[in-house]
Write a protein that holds these residues in place. Structure first.
Motif, PDB file in Angstrom:
ATOM      1  N   ASN A 125     -16.605  74.312  20.842  1.00  0.00           N
ATOM      2  CA  ASN A 125     -17.576  73.261  21.123  1.00  0.00           C
ATOM      3  C   ASN A 125     -18.346  73.611  22.401  1.00  0.00           C
ATOM      4  OD1 ASN A 125     -16.091  72.318  23.443  1.00  0.00           O
ATOM      5  ND2 ASN A 125     -14.756  71.177  22.062  1.00  0.00           N
ATOM      6  N   THR A 126     -19.425  72.891  22.646  1.00  0.00           N
ATOM      7  CA  THR A 126     -20.300  73.266  23.767  1.00  0.00           C
ATOM      8  C   THR A 126     -19.629  73.101  25.124  1.00  0.00           C
ATOM      9  OG1 THR A 126     -21.346  71.070  23.701  1.00  0.00           O
ATOM     10  CG2 THR A 126     -22.473  72.867  22.550  1.00  0.00           C
ATOM     11  N   SER A 127     -18.718  72.155  25.269  1.00  0.00           N
ATOM     12  CA  SER A 127     -18.053  72.018  26.567  1.00  0.00           C
ATOM     13  C   SER A 127     -17.145  73.220  26.840  1.00  0.00           C
ATOM     14  CB  SER A 127     -17.273  70.709  26.674  1.00  0.00           C
ATOM     15  OG  SER A 127     -16.277  70.628  25.695  1.00  0.00           O
ATOM     16  N   LEU A 128     -16.467  73.711  25.819  1.00  0.00           N
ATOM     17  CA  LEU A 128     -15.643  74.909  25.995  1.00  0.00           C
ATOM     18  C   LEU A 128     -16.533  76.138  26.199  1.00  0.00           C
ATOM     19  CD1 LEU A 128     -12.943  76.300  26.164  1.00  0.00           C
ATOM     20  CD2 LEU A 128     -12.886  76.381  23.672  1.00  0.00           C
ATOM     21  N   ILE A 129     -17.643  76.194  25.478  1.00  0.00           N
ATOM     22  CA  ILE A 129     -18.568  77.314  25.659  1.00  0.00           C
ATOM     23  C   ILE A 129     -19.076  77.348  27.091  1.00  0.00           C
ATOM     24  CG2 ILE A 129     -20.827  78.247  25.004  1.00  0.00           C
ATOM     25  CD1 ILE A 129     -20.216  77.286  22.143  1.00  0.00           C
ATOM     26  N   ALA A 130     -19.390  76.192  27.666  1.00  0.00           N
ATOM     27  CA  ALA A 130     -19.841  76.148  29.058  1.00  0.00           C
ATOM     28  C   ALA A 130     -18.772  76.715  29.989  1.00  0.00           C
ATOM     29  CB  ALA A 130     -20.194  74.715  29.457  1.00  0.00           C
ATOM     30  N   GLU A 131     -17.525  76.489  29.638  1.00  0.00           N
ATOM     31  CA  GLU A 131     -16.406  76.983  30.439  1.00  0.00           C
ATOM     32  C   GLU A 131     -16.243  78.497  30.315  1.00  0.00           C
ATOM     33  OE1 GLU A 131     -11.586  76.572  30.059  1.00  0.00           O
ATOM     34  OE2 GLU A 131     -12.788  74.794  29.587  1.00  0.00           O
ATOM     35  N   VAL A 132     -16.364  79.027  29.102  1.00  0.00           N
ATOM     36  CA  VAL A 132     -16.070  80.444  28.872  1.00  0.00           C
ATOM     37  C   VAL A 132     -17.296  81.359  28.948  1.00  0.00           C
ATOM     38  CG1 VAL A 132     -14.072  79.872  27.441  1.00  0.00           C
ATOM     39  CG2 VAL A 132     -16.236  80.411  26.347  1.00  0.00           C
ATOM     40  N   LEU A 133     -18.485  80.805  28.806  1.00  0.00           N
ATOM     41  CA  LEU A 133     -19.699  81.632  28.752  1.00  0.00           C
ATOM     42  C   LEU A 133     -19.855  82.571  29.944  1.00  0.00           C
ATOM     43  CD1 LEU A 133     -22.067  82.155  26.863  1.00  0.00           C
ATOM     44  CD2 LEU A 133     -23.347  80.387  28.084  1.00  0.00           C
ATOM     45  N   PRO A 134     -19.547  82.131  31.159  1.00  0.00           N
ATOM     46  CA  PRO A 134     -19.676  83.064  32.286  1.00  0.00           C
ATOM     47  C   PRO A 134     -18.711  84.255  32.210  1.00  0.00           C
ATOM     48  CG  PRO A 134     -19.543  80.804  33.081  1.00  0.00           C
ATOM     49  CD  PRO A 134     -19.227  80.780  31.615  1.00  0.00           C
ATOM     50  N   CYS A 135     -17.697  84.136  31.374  1.00  0.00           N
ATOM     51  CA  CYS A 135     -16.684  85.188  31.263  1.00  0.00           C
ATOM     52  C   CYS A 135     -16.807  86.012  29.990  1.00  0.00           C
ATOM     53  CB  CYS A 135     -15.284  84.553  31.316  1.00  0.00           C
ATOM     54  SG  CYS A 135     -14.888  83.880  32.940  1.00  0.00           S
ATOM     55  N   ILE A 136     -17.919  85.897  29.302  1.00  0.00           N
ATOM     56  CA  ILE A 136     -18.132  86.622  28.050  1.00  0.00           C
ATOM     57  C   ILE A 136     -19.334  87.543  28.216  1.00  0.00           C
ATOM     58  CG2 ILE A 136     -18.860  86.384  25.637  1.00  0.00           C
ATOM     59  CD1 ILE A 136     -16.119  85.431  25.797  1.00  0.00           C
ATOM     60  N   CYS A 154     -13.033  87.910  32.067  1.00  0.00           N
ATOM     61  CA  CYS A 154     -12.178  87.230  33.043  1.00  0.00           C
ATOM     62  C   CYS A 154     -10.729  87.330  32.569  1.00  0.00           C
ATOM     63  CB  CYS A 154     -12.577  85.770  33.192  1.00  0.00           C
ATOM     64  SG  CYS A 154     -14.258  85.530  33.777  1.00  0.00           S
ATOM     65  N   SER A 155      -9.824  87.535  33.488  1.00  0.00           N
ATOM     66  CA  SER A 155      -8.429  87.799  33.129  1.00  0.00           C
ATOM     67  C   SER A 155      -7.764  86.643  32.381  1.00  0.00           C
ATOM     68  CB  SER A 155      -7.617  88.139  34.375  1.00  0.00           C
ATOM     69  OG  SER A 155      -7.656  87.063  35.298  1.00  0.00           O
ATOM     70  N   ASP A 156      -8.080  85.403  32.715  1.00  0.00           N
ATOM     71  CA  ASP A 156      -7.404  84.267  32.079  1.00  0.00           C
ATOM     72  C   ASP A 156      -8.098  83.786  30.804  1.00  0.00           C
ATOM     73  OD1 ASP A 156      -9.623  83.376  33.478  1.00  0.00           O
ATOM     74  OD2 ASP A 156      -8.718  81.440  33.957  1.00  0.00           O
ATOM     75  N   LEU A 157      -9.212  84.382  30.455  1.00  0.00           N
ATOM     76  CA  LEU A 157      -9.961  83.913  29.294  1.00  0.00           C
ATOM     77  C   LEU A 157      -9.234  84.175  27.980  1.00  0.00           C
ATOM     78  CD1 LEU A 157     -12.456  82.515  28.281  1.00  0.00           C
ATOM     79  CD2 LEU A 157     -13.612  84.721  28.229  1.00  0.00           C
ATOM     80  N   GLY A 158      -8.530  85.277  27.889  1.00  0.00           N
ATOM     81  CA  GLY A 158      -7.788  85.587  26.667  1.00  0.00           C
ATOM     82  C   GLY A 158      -6.808  84.490  26.323  1.00  0.00           C
ATOM     83  N   THR A 159      -6.117  83.966  27.320  1.00  0.00           N
ATOM     84  CA  THR A 159      -5.159  82.880  27.098  1.00  0.00           C
ATOM     85  C   THR A 159      -5.865  81.638  26.581  1.00  0.00           C
ATOM     86  OG1 THR A 159      -3.729  83.722  28.840  1.00  0.00           O
ATOM     87  CG2 THR A 159      -3.442  81.415  28.224  1.00  0.00           C
ATOM     88  N   ARG A 160      -6.984  81.292  27.198  1.00  0.00           N
ATOM     89  CA  ARG A 160      -7.731  80.099  26.790  1.00  0.00           C
ATOM     90  C   ARG A 160      -8.251  80.241  25.358  1.00  0.00           C
ATOM     91  NH1 ARG A 160      -8.709  75.859  25.319  1.00  0.00           N
ATOM     92  NH2 ARG A 160     -10.263  74.413  26.096  1.00  0.00           N
ATOM     93  N   LEU A 161      -8.741  81.419  25.021  1.00  0.00           N
ATOM     94  CA  LEU A 161      -9.251  81.648  23.667  1.00  0.00           C
ATOM     95  C   LEU A 161      -8.126  81.665  22.635  1.00  0.00           C
ATOM     96  CD1 LEU A 161     -12.070  84.253  24.346  1.00  0.00           C
ATOM     97  CD2 LEU A 161     -12.306  81.792  23.899  1.00  0.00           C
ATOM     98  N   ARG A 162      -6.956  82.183  23.007  1.00  0.00           N
ATOM     99  CA  ARG A 162      -5.814  82.141  22.093  1.00  0.00           C
ATOM    100  C   ARG A 162      -5.392  80.688  21.822  1.00  0.00           C
ATOM    101  NH1 ARG A 162      -4.940  87.019  24.215  1.00  0.00           N
ATOM    102  NH2 ARG A 162      -3.851  86.418  26.098  1.00  0.00           N
ATOM    103  N   GLU A 163      -5.430  79.848  22.864  1.00  0.00           N
ATOM    104  CA  GLU A 163      -5.118  78.429  22.677  1.00  0.00           C
ATOM    105  C   GLU A 163      -6.098  77.798  21.690  1.00  0.00           C
ATOM    106  OE1 GLU A 163      -5.410  76.872  26.621  1.00  0.00           O
ATOM    107  OE2 GLU A 163      -3.450  77.635  27.234  1.00  0.00           O
TER     108      GLU A 163
END
Length: 131
Positions: free
Chosen positions: A58-69, A81-90
């Motif tokens: 969703n757009t709120s999650l995209i706003a969170e992860v976009l700087p790290c993609i 970003c090192s912690d992004l993999g964990t967030r995306l796996r969740e």
């Protein structure tokens, strides 16, 4: 570049570009006249946004992860970003749970459909159901 050129380059409607701006995903420069001016990197950013939306974020999650993609040389998105993999796996796990719930729902619906009487043949009056 102005809005019409951005639409032409990305294939994304003006309304969606404005929505992305409202959601904090894009930040075009504003001229004193109020016109939006997009930069060349915004074209790629819109492509990443579309890809992440298609992936079920969703757009709120995209706003969170976009700087790290970032995009690799092809069409693939790569987390930087090192912690992004964990967030995306969740998020992937959440989508998997949703798929499993939908499969269960479809199985239950299919069993109800299978128990229904057959539809009337052409020319026959539909049967009345009690109720």
């Amino acid at each position: 570049m102005r809005m019409k050129e951005m639409v032409r380059r990305t294939g994304v409607h003006e309304r969606l570009l404005r929505y992305y701006e409202q959601q904090g995903l894009l930040a075009p420069e504003r001229l004193p006249s109020g016109y939006r001016v997009y930069r060349e990197p915004d074209v790629e950013k819109v492509r990443r946004i579309r890809c992440l939306l298609a992936a079920g974020l969703n757009t709120s999650l995209i706003a969170e992860v976009l700087p790290c993609i970032r995009s690799d040389d092809g069409d693939r998105l790569v987390p930087v970003c090192s912690d992004l993999g964990t967030r995306l796996r969740e998020e992937s796990d959440r989508i998997t749970r949703t798929i499993e719930e939908l499969r269960t729902s479809r199985t239950l619906l299919d069993s109800v459909i299978a128990a229904a009487p057959p539809p009337p043949a052409d020319g026959e009056a539909p049967s009345r159901h009690p109720g």
